[in-house]
Structures are given as C-alpha cells and as structure tokens.
Design a protein around this motif. Sequence first.
Motif, PDB file in Angstrom:
ATOM      1  N   UNK A 648       0.861  -1.188   0.000  1.00  0.00           N
ATOM      2  CA  UNK A 648       0.000   0.000   0.000  1.00  0.00           C
ATOM      3  C   UNK A 648       0.893   1.233   0.000  1.00  0.00           C
ATOM      4  N   UNK A 649       0.353   2.340  -0.474  1.00  0.00           N
ATOM      5  CA  UNK A 649       1.152   3.567  -0.529  1.00  0.00           C
ATOM      6  C   UNK A 649       1.523   4.006   0.893  1.00  0.00           C
ATOM      7  N   UNK A 650       2.749   4.470   1.047  1.00  0.00           N
ATOM      8  CA  UNK A 650       3.251   4.917   2.345  1.00  0.00           C
ATOM      9  C   UNK A 650       3.774   6.347   2.233  1.00  0.00           C
ATOM     10  N   UNK A 651       4.101   6.915   3.366  1.00  0.00           N
ATOM     11  CA  UNK A 651       4.406   8.357   3.391  1.00  0.00           C
ATOM     12  C   UNK A 651       5.551   8.769   2.455  1.00  0.00           C
ATOM     13  N   UNK A 652       6.604   7.964   2.277  1.00  0.00           N
ATOM     14  CA  UNK A 652       7.681   8.458   1.398  1.00  0.00           C
ATOM     15  C   UNK A 652       7.250   8.600  -0.071  1.00  0.00           C
ATOM     16  N   UNK A 654       4.386   9.805  -1.221  1.00  0.00           N
ATOM     17  CA  UNK A 654       3.221  10.682  -1.376  1.00  0.00           C
ATOM     18  C   UNK A 654       3.592  12.054  -1.930  1.00  0.00           C
TER      19      UNK A 654
ATOM     20  N   UNK B 125      10.171  10.537   6.444  1.00  0.00           N
ATOM     21  CA  UNK B 125      10.009   9.354   5.579  1.00  0.00           C
ATOM     22  C   UNK B 125      10.576   8.114   6.258  1.00  0.00           C
ATOM     23  N   UNK B 128       8.527   7.299   9.634  1.00  0.00           N
ATOM     24  CA  UNK B 128       7.083   7.072   9.530  1.00  0.00           C
ATOM     25  C   UNK B 128       6.714   6.094   8.415  1.00  0.00           C
ATOM     26  N   UNK B 129       7.712   5.619   7.678  1.00  0.00           N
ATOM     27  CA  UNK B 129       7.447   4.713   6.548  1.00  0.00           C
ATOM     28  C   UNK B 129       6.812   3.400   6.969  1.00  0.00           C
ATOM     29  N   UNK B 131       4.394   3.126   9.151  1.00  0.00           N
ATOM     30  CA  UNK B 131       3.012   3.340   9.607  1.00  0.00           C
ATOM     31  C   UNK B 131       2.080   3.551   8.415  1.00  0.00           C
ATOM     32  N   UNK B 132       1.208   2.590   8.181  1.00  0.00           N
ATOM     33  CA  UNK B 132       0.235   2.729   7.094  1.00  0.00           C
ATOM     34  C   UNK B 132      -0.929   3.611   7.537  1.00  0.00           C
ATOM     35  N   UNK B 138      -1.575  11.139   4.804  1.00  0.00           N
ATOM     36  CA  UNK B 138      -0.126  11.329   4.944  1.00  0.00           C
ATOM     37  C   UNK B 138       0.323  12.787   4.852  1.00  0.00           C
ATOM     38  N   UNK B 142       2.518  14.559   7.812  1.00  0.00           N
ATOM     39  CA  UNK B 142       3.814  15.236   7.633  1.00  0.00           C
ATOM     40  C   UNK B 142       3.755  16.665   8.171  1.00  0.00           C
TER      41      UNK B 142
END
Lengths: 716, 154
Positions: A648-652, A654, B125, B128-129, B131-132, B138, B142
């Motif tokens: 699934x898409x993650x924060x990096x 986005x 990044x 927190x990478x 944590x879905x 997101x 941030x």
Amino acid sequence: MNNKLNRRNFLKISALTGGGLVIGLPALNSCTNPKEAREAATSWTDVNAFLKIANNGEVTIKSPNPEIGQGVKTSMPMVVAEELDIPWEMVTVVQAPLDLENYKNQWAGGSQSIKRSWNVLRMAGATARFALISAAANMWSVPVSELVTEDGKVLHKASNQSAHYGELLEAAASVEAPEEVKLKDPKDFKLIGTDVKNVEMANILTGKPLFGLDYKVDGMLYARVIHPPAFGATLASVDDAAAKAMSGIAHVVKFGEKVAVVGKSSWEVIKAANALKVTWNNPPKPESTEGHVAEMRRLLGKKGEVRRKDGNPERAFRQADKVIEASYEAPFLPHNTLEPMNFFAHVTENSAKLVGPTQTPERAMRTAMSITGLKEDQVTVEMTRMGGGFGRRLYADFVTDAVEISHQLKLPIKVIYTREDDMTAGTYRPAFQYKFRAALDKDGQLTAYHQRGVSVNGGHVTRDLNIPSGAVGNVLLDSHVIKSEITTGAWRSPTHNFLGFAEQSFIDEVAHAAGKDPLQFRLDMLENAKNNPVGEVKYDPERCIGVLKLAAEKAAYGKAPAGVFQGVALYFSHSTYVAQVAELVMEEDKPKIKRIVTAVDCGIVVNPTGAINQVQGSILDGIGHTFFGALSFKGGKPEQNNFNQYRLIRIPEVPNVEVHFVKNTLDPTGLGEPALNPAPAAVGNALFAATGERWRVTPLGADKKPGVVELEGRVG
Amino acid sequence: MPTYSLTVNKRKMEVDVAEDTPLLWVLRDHLDLVGTKFGCGIAQCGACTVHLDGNPIRSCSVPVSAIGDKKVITIEGLSKDGKHPVQIAWEEIDVPQCGYCQAGQMMSAAALLKKKPNPTDADIDAAMGGNLCRCASYLRIRKAIHTAAKIQNS
C-alpha cells in the motif's frame, strides 16, 4: 430533491423529559465539544429525530449515518446546527443507532450521505428553530417577523428581550412544528463552509474506545472464523481436538462452510484457530489470475451486450481516416480497511443485539432476522466508528459470522478477523479490462467511439453516461461478464476507480493521435456536448469545463518548466466534477510525482477541512493502488494475505496534492469517492509525456520490464 | 499460566497470560487499553506502535515475556492531559479521517521528535514509513509533525 418530511419524524414538542441524557454507549458514541462554562444540563427535550435541547440551551445532534472516515459524523450535524442557528461549541454529537422509523438512507455508500440528506438535515434544524421562535413570539406577544436567532438564542431587539433555546422549551411544547419551513439562503450560512475539526478528535488522539474492535461487554467471548482457503472450496471435516485442548478455548462451532473457535481472548482464539485440522473439498474449477486474464482478453475480441449506441458507429469506423485502438487491464483489489472485519452479536431467545462497524446497519438487522427468525423489533443495531470502509463493510458476511455463532451458543460474541482472514475472504474490487477504439476524420475530429468492457464477477463495467458519450456522433458501448466463485463487491468508487484511468488515458491517446493538446481536445469535446448533445447526457458540460479550466489555471498547465511533465484528466461521478493535472519529473530515468493539482465542483462545501482531507486521501488512494495494488489467484486461493506481500502507498511515496473547489451555491454532492477516479490517468498521462510510453496495465508497469516505473518519493 | 508484572503508563500492572501473548493483546484484552490498534499482526502496518523504554516498537510482534522491567507507554499515557505536542499538532492540522491508525502514527511521531527535534522530510520518511494510513492522511501527518516540532521547541 424532495423537501417533504415524514410527519412522524417531527414530533410536536411534547413534554420535558426528566433525567439526564440517555445514550447507549457513552464511551463509544459520545463526543463532546469544549463548552463554555454554563450550568450543567438537568433535563433534555427531544425536539425531533435529529436533535434534543437541554434546559441550559445545549444541543445534542444525532448523526444518523455510519462514520467510516468520510467525516459525516462531523458534517451532517453541521447542517442541522446551521439551520438551528446554534453555535457549534454548544453542540454534542452522538451516533444514532439504526432507526428505520425516523431515518432514511441510514447507510454509507456511493458518496450519498450528504447529498441525500441535505434537505432533511436542514429541515430538522429549521423546523426546530421555527418552533423556538414561535414559542418566544407567544411568550413575549410579539410577531414572529420581529424575532431573530443568534448564538442559540431568540432575540427581540425592539424590546431588548432574549432567551436561550433551553428557556423556550416549555413554551415550545404547545407549538405545532410544521413539516416545512423556509430554509436559509446559502449566503447567510455561518457554520457551513467553515472548517470544523473531526468531532471525535479528542477521543482519537487519546486512544478512547471508538471502533468495533474496541467494543466489549462483560461475559463476551471472542471468536475467530476459519473460511475455505480457496473460493469454491467446501468444508469436508474438522478435527478440533487440539484446538479445544488449548487454554482459554470454550467452543468450536460450525456453520455453513466455516468453523469458528470461541474463547476468552483474542490471542487465544487466533492461536487455537491455527491448530484446527480442517479438511476441505477442493473447488471443482479452481480459478487463477492467468485464466481470468486470458478469458477477459478473449472476450474483448467478441461482441458483447450493447449498453449504449448512438448514430452509426460501424459506418463511422469504416469511413475513418485513422482508427486508434488500445486495451487496459486491472486486477482484483482487496479493501484492506486498516481495522480488519469484526462484529459483535448477542442473540437470546427473543432478542438480538448487534454492535459494530457496518456501512449498512439495516442489512445487518435483516441478516440477523433471517438467521434467527427474530422480528424487526427484536433486533437492535448500533454502529461503532469504523477503521475505514471503502465499501467492504457494505456486506454482512462478518455479521453472519457473529450472529451464527451467538445464535448457536446464546452468548455475547465478538468475531475478529486477522489480516490474513480479512485479505483472503474479501468482497474484492473485480478484475476488469477494456478495449477502446476511436475514429478520427482527416481534420483530427473524433467521429466515433467504441468501448468494450469485461469483468470477472463485476457486472457490466461500461458506463453509458460517461464522457465522451454525448459529445460524439457515433458511440458504441458493449460488455461481457464472466461468472466466478470469487466474491466481489463495491470498492471505493466501483467501476469508476479503474474506468477513470482507462477512459481518461485513452482520450489522451486519441488527442495525441489527432495532434491536439490533451486539455484542448477535452474542452473541444465538451463544447460539442454542450452545443450538439448526442443521446442522453447526464454530466453538465459547463461544470466539466469549469473544473478543467480551474485545474489548468492553478497548475499553470502548458507552462511547466523544462523537465516537468504534465498530464491532465477529468471525471464525473457521484454527481461531482473533478479535474486534475499531475506533474512529474524524471530522476535517473525514474518518474517522481511532483504534485497533483485538483479542481472539484461538488456544490456547496459543507466542511472544507474535511473535504480537503477526503480529496487528498482519495487521490493518494487511487495513485497508490494504481502503482502497487494487485491480488492474484492460483488454485482458487488468493496469493497475497498480508502487508508483507501486498503493498500500500506509504508516506515516502506521497506527492503534494493541491485542492481547489469551485465556489457556488448548488446543493452539495458526493465527495468520499469521486476525486479518486481521474488521478491515476492524470499520472499515467504525465508518464506518457515524460517517457513516450503508454501505461495501460495496472499495477503500472506489470506489463513492462521490472523497474521501469517506480513510485519512489516526492520531489521537494 | 505465568504472571507478568508490567509497567504501563507509569503504573504497575499484573497479567496472567501465556508467555507468547503479544504485548498488543495484553494491552487490549487484559489491561483495557484499546487505543493501541491491531492491523496486521506482523509488524508491517504500525497501528500497534507503543514506546518501550522510549523506543517505538510494534507491540503485535513483541511477546509479553520479552518486556521484563522495561517501561511501556501507550497512546493513553502519551500525555497526562492529551496535550503532547503531537496531540496538539494533530488537532490543529485536523489530521484524522477514520482515525484508526493515528495512535500508532502519533507514537512513531513522538519518538521521532524526541530523537530529532527538527526532523527533515527525509527523517519523517524514514521514521514514519512503517506506519500505514489506509485513508492516506499522509500529507497532514507530515505537516503535523513539522507543527509538533515547532510546538515542542517553543
């Protein structure tokens, strides 16, 4: 929109009810806004199905629809509060239970909650306000026309009299509340259109019990259900000796093709279910992704059931100067709500209490009635907050589990799914494919358009009212449906979630083939739909043009600096118009998405902060699933069952998402889904601009060399 | 069934559970601390993040027998009054959609801010990478972390 209200919904204010506020589950369902110091409420009056007022002037608003993260528990009460003219600080919101007598459309799906209830919610607040004003008029012997409301008070400025709503309740008891009163002019809205934070904020931030998985009662047992590993498999036999001997295990229950282990704690039932020795009868025709893909490709070569036909497409294709043809492919997707499926049921001889995360409480009730034989008035359903919905909780398979087990044991039962249980027993987004053809004349004008769809258990996946239908003289849409044992269902913006990518990517292909700018090509089509509509047209071309131009202006479309590549897309669904411009750059031959600029026309925006959150989230959801999402099958079994195998898409990954709303005073339309639909195409079209390659298979790059396209991170 | 003595949110607590019981389920089922969420059970989603002696860990994948006298802090104990800088920032930015993942997000963010009071986007990044957020909140996560850093440092 129907303004008529059912009189039963708006009881005459009768009498003050003694005692305090009664809500079923204070910890689960209540949430309180910070209140200014005032005397505590000692009595509450039910004014109508949506609100009650306390003797100190505070108001409790019942939010009827399920809250899945789309924000209706904040936005629906805002609409009531607006017309009641009560400051938000004086409002407490509670979740209403299933109440068929008092509420309509008490479900969460199709981005419909606000759209369908807009007038009902407004009228609930406005009729209550009318009753309070009338009461003040009687009390002060002044005409209603001289009274105004402000900050939860009725004021008569000429005589300098005022009373807060709580002080008027007794006098209001003799006022007949009419079914319809005049609503505010939207230009006078004070609350609607302002940023109101999530009503559950404090509870979310401090970890209070809110969700289905958090719900417990004394004596409750936990249950984990083992389902057939392959779609189409059936239960042969169970050896439960080892499981039953494990600590904390109380029962093993069979129902349908499933086996449940029931015990004292989550971990004990999770472990013991693994110790069950279950024999399954293999499915007679085990299905595989390979088989599905091949069959869909075969059917795309054959005529399907005609879904729309305008003009004479066959002739137009024969006479075309140029024909463009392309196919697009999408896999199954699990919903993967972060809170896995779970549900509570307590069935007794003459009642059933259901509590949990459901988008369709009425379906939960009917499911319990059909299993237990109980009557409608013997079943209650309370909705918890939900850790995501995305369509998964429209179904009642997990309700069935809880009710079946509780019905057999007559105990309070909480069914919990592990992630593996959840991902492998889904109601998946069906796999589907499209084949498109477009005919161009020698001037590059689009003269005919043909779309053929095929789905695995997804129904007919053409959409006859989509752009460019209505803008082209000759149109043919036809489709096939493949039957399957794999359970499928609504997944955020059903069909549109991939059709948006396919259609808006193909339109881009046609624009390039016609030698035209992709934005201008779309604007020209919409001018056609406006000036010379063909067949039925449901979208408003002007509003389409409006969002396209707004997105283009905000993104400085066509003026990107060297090295920044833009793609545009437009989609109309859920009565809402969305256009996007995606920008990406190439770094070391790999694309990085820079930003998505979005324009949305959904009429009045009730709660801008919530609306932006929905739009950003749905766009990132669409992009993430387009790059990464795929559930494959072999031997009837899903090949991925947890997040170590399913990305699934993650924060990096986005990118920035900029959201702009068209400002108007039209009635609000859906917002939980529509912004998802154009996003993947906007990105795909920008990828084409950057690479010269067309991206037609999702997850993106599945049909190309590994590593050709990777979503690796933001820019800047 | 062995008895374990745990220090959770600065309070001593005792539980009788099997030694392989993950800390997550001890918190949720036995100590009624349900703010810590179950998402995947294999340390891939971060919904179950808590602090163990100040470090963020995935409580679904740490058995109770491995805790010993290390101190556990959950979302319920992140602050006394709900006013930890990340809680203030999360509210200010209006981060949650469904809210299910947010306890884990905030616990990861709080641990990051302790180590790096001024985290860069790259730091975020990296931290927190794991944590879905299925709602994909997101961008606000941030932003809220940067806001929390300012609150913490002021």
